[in-house]
Design a protein around this motif. Structure first.
Motif, PDB file in Angstrom:
ATOM      1  N   ARG A   1       0.851  -1.191   0.000  1.00  0.00           N
ATOM      2  CA  ARG A   1       0.000   0.000   0.000  1.00  0.00           C
ATOM      3  C   ARG A   1       0.883   1.236   0.000  1.00  0.00           C
ATOM      4  O   ARG A   1       1.972   1.230   0.569  1.00  0.00           O
ATOM      5  CB  ARG A   1      -0.910   0.033   1.229  1.00  0.00           C
ATOM      6  N   GLY A   2       0.378   2.309  -0.618  1.00  0.00           N
ATOM      7  CA  GLY A   2       1.179   3.520  -0.627  1.00  0.00           C
ATOM      8  C   GLY A   2       0.381   4.756  -0.990  1.00  0.00           C
ATOM      9  O   GLY A   2      -0.815   4.689  -1.299  1.00  0.00           O
ATOM     10  N   ARG A   3       1.073   5.882  -0.936  1.00  0.00           N
ATOM     11  CA  ARG A   3       0.474   7.177  -1.275  1.00  0.00           C
ATOM     12  C   ARG A   3       1.492   7.975  -2.070  1.00  0.00           C
ATOM     13  O   ARG A   3       2.659   8.068  -1.694  1.00  0.00           O
ATOM     14  CB  ARG A   3       0.089   7.958  -0.018  1.00  0.00           C
TER      15      ARG A   3
ATOM     16  N   LEU B   1       4.778   4.072   1.908  1.00  0.00           N
ATOM     17  CA  LEU B   1       4.774   2.745   1.335  1.00  0.00           C
ATOM     18  C   LEU B   1       4.806   1.711   2.461  1.00  0.00           C
ATOM     19  O   LEU B   1       5.603   1.821   3.393  1.00  0.00           O
ATOM     20  CB  LEU B   1       5.989   2.550   0.419  1.00  0.00           C
ATOM     21  N   GLU B   2       3.922   0.722   2.362  1.00  0.00           N
ATOM     22  CA  GLU B   2       3.885  -0.398   3.298  1.00  0.00           C
ATOM     23  C   GLU B   2       4.001  -1.698   2.521  1.00  0.00           C
ATOM     24  O   GLU B   2       3.478  -1.822   1.412  1.00  0.00           O
ATOM     25  CB  GLU B   2       2.556  -0.411   4.078  1.00  0.00           C
ATOM     26  N   GLY B   3       4.660  -2.673   3.103  1.00  0.00           N
ATOM     27  CA  GLY B   3       4.743  -3.992   2.501  1.00  0.00           C
ATOM     28  C   GLY B   3       6.038  -4.241   1.759  1.00  0.00           C
ATOM     29  O   GLY B   3       6.719  -3.309   1.329  1.00  0.00           O
ATOM     30  N   GLU B   4       6.361  -5.525   1.599  1.00  0.00           N
ATOM     31  CA  GLU B   4       7.567  -5.956   0.920  1.00  0.00           C
ATOM     32  C   GLU B   4       7.293  -6.177  -0.568  1.00  0.00           C
ATOM     33  O   GLU B   4       6.135  -6.342  -0.971  1.00  0.00           O
ATOM     34  CB  GLU B   4       8.091  -7.242   1.550  1.00  0.00           C
ATOM     35  N   PRO B   5       8.350  -6.213  -1.409  1.00  0.00           N
ATOM     36  CA  PRO B   5       8.145  -6.503  -2.836  1.00  0.00           C
ATOM     37  C   PRO B   5       7.343  -7.782  -3.024  1.00  0.00           C
ATOM     38  O   PRO B   5       7.521  -8.767  -2.289  1.00  0.00           O
ATOM     39  CB  PRO B   5       9.581  -6.639  -3.360  1.00  0.00           C
ATOM     40  N   LEU B   6       6.468  -7.761  -4.020  1.00  0.00           N
ATOM     41  CA  LEU B   6       5.544  -8.875  -4.218  1.00  0.00           C
ATOM     42  C   LEU B   6       6.200 -10.063  -4.907  1.00  0.00           C
ATOM     43  O   LEU B   6       5.643 -11.151  -4.917  1.00  0.00           O
ATOM     44  CB  LEU B   6       4.342  -8.405  -5.048  1.00  0.00           C
ATOM     45  N   GLY B   7       7.366  -9.862  -5.515  1.00  0.00           N
ATOM     46  CA  GLY B   7       8.081 -10.992  -6.120  1.00  0.00           C
ATOM     47  C   GLY B   7       7.545 -11.374  -7.486  1.00  0.00           C
ATOM     48  O   GLY B   7       6.612 -10.794  -7.999  1.00  0.00           O
TER      49      GLY B   7
END
Length: 242
Positions: free
Chosen positions: A12-14, A236-242
């Motif tokens: 998630r991000g802005r 930004l929240e969360g790690e790269p999705l791969g």
């Protein structure tokens, strides 16, 4: 026996839209990215902006496959707080279809021939601009300009995506400027820097910095000319999705 819920990987991000002169904010977008078991991704974005006479709110959902090729999309647009159009779009192997309804044009049904691979589908959200670079051959290095064959499709030719939505055609490409590490409020990112080229709707010069982590996050952008805008990834929240 109960089935355990396994949430999809997500980020998630802005992104903040700012004037370059004083960095005052004139808009923003909040986004969520998810990745499914097939490797496909979904982008959900809420955008709000007020620039001169423009006051636009846009809600977008874009689904792509594991190669970032567009599968389907939904766009809903408000101008000055009033809904002015919404539409659903689907992309097959050789045809794009759109079903939309706008205040000015009523019901619009479209079928357009396409060729795979497509560069992507332009939904005007900045995160969507980042995904347009997913098919770029970065191995060709700085200075390479890439125009994909077939049609470049987007939902509006308006610079702020305030019209339609409907299937529109453009002929722009991307030029690789190089690899750069930049720092924005959300952190430091290894990025590909690109410039749009050959734009057919009189768009001012436009550079963007896209993360090199495989998610093609929109980290920073600069638009010159009358817009004179700076776009920055603010949260930004969360790690790269791969």
């Amino acid at each position: 026996m109960r089935t355990e819920l396994v949430p999809l990987p997500r980020r998630r991000g802005r992104i903040s839209y700012r004037h370059r002169s004083d960095e005052a904010e004139w808009g923003f977008e909040e986004f969520t990215l998810t990745r499914d078991a097939s490797g496909g991704r979904c982008l959900s974005v809420h955008c709000e902006m007020a620039f001169d006479a423009e006051q636009v709110v846009r809600k977008t959902v874009l689904n792509v496959d594991a190669a970032f090729q567009p599968l389907d999309a939904y766009v809903r647009i408000l101008n000055h707080g009033v809904p002015t159009g919404s539409g659903w779009f689907r992309f097959g192997d050789d045809e794009a279809e759109g079903e939309s309804f706008t205040r000015d044009q009523g019901r619009i049904s479209q079928r357009l021939p396409i060729e795979r691979p497509m560069r992507g589908f332009g939904v005007h959200a900045l995160m969507g601009d980042g995904w347009l670079a997913a098919s770029f051959p970065f191995e060709c290095g700085a200075g390479h300009t890439h125009f994909l064959g077939g049609r470049n499709l987007l939902h509006s030719l308006h610079h702020f995506g305030a019209t339609g939505p409907r299937l529109e055609v453009s002929a722009s490409g991307l030029t690789c400027i190089g690899r750069e590490t930049i720092t924005v409020p959300a952190g430091s990112f290894d990025c590909h820097r690109l410039a749009f080229t050959g734009m057919t709707n009189a768009h001012p010069p436009y550079h963007m910095w896209i993360s090199a982590d495989g998610d093609f996050l929109y980290v920073q952008g600069v638009v010159e000319g009358y817009m004179d805008a700076l776009f920055v990834l603010e949260q930004l929240e969360g790690e790269p999705l791969g």
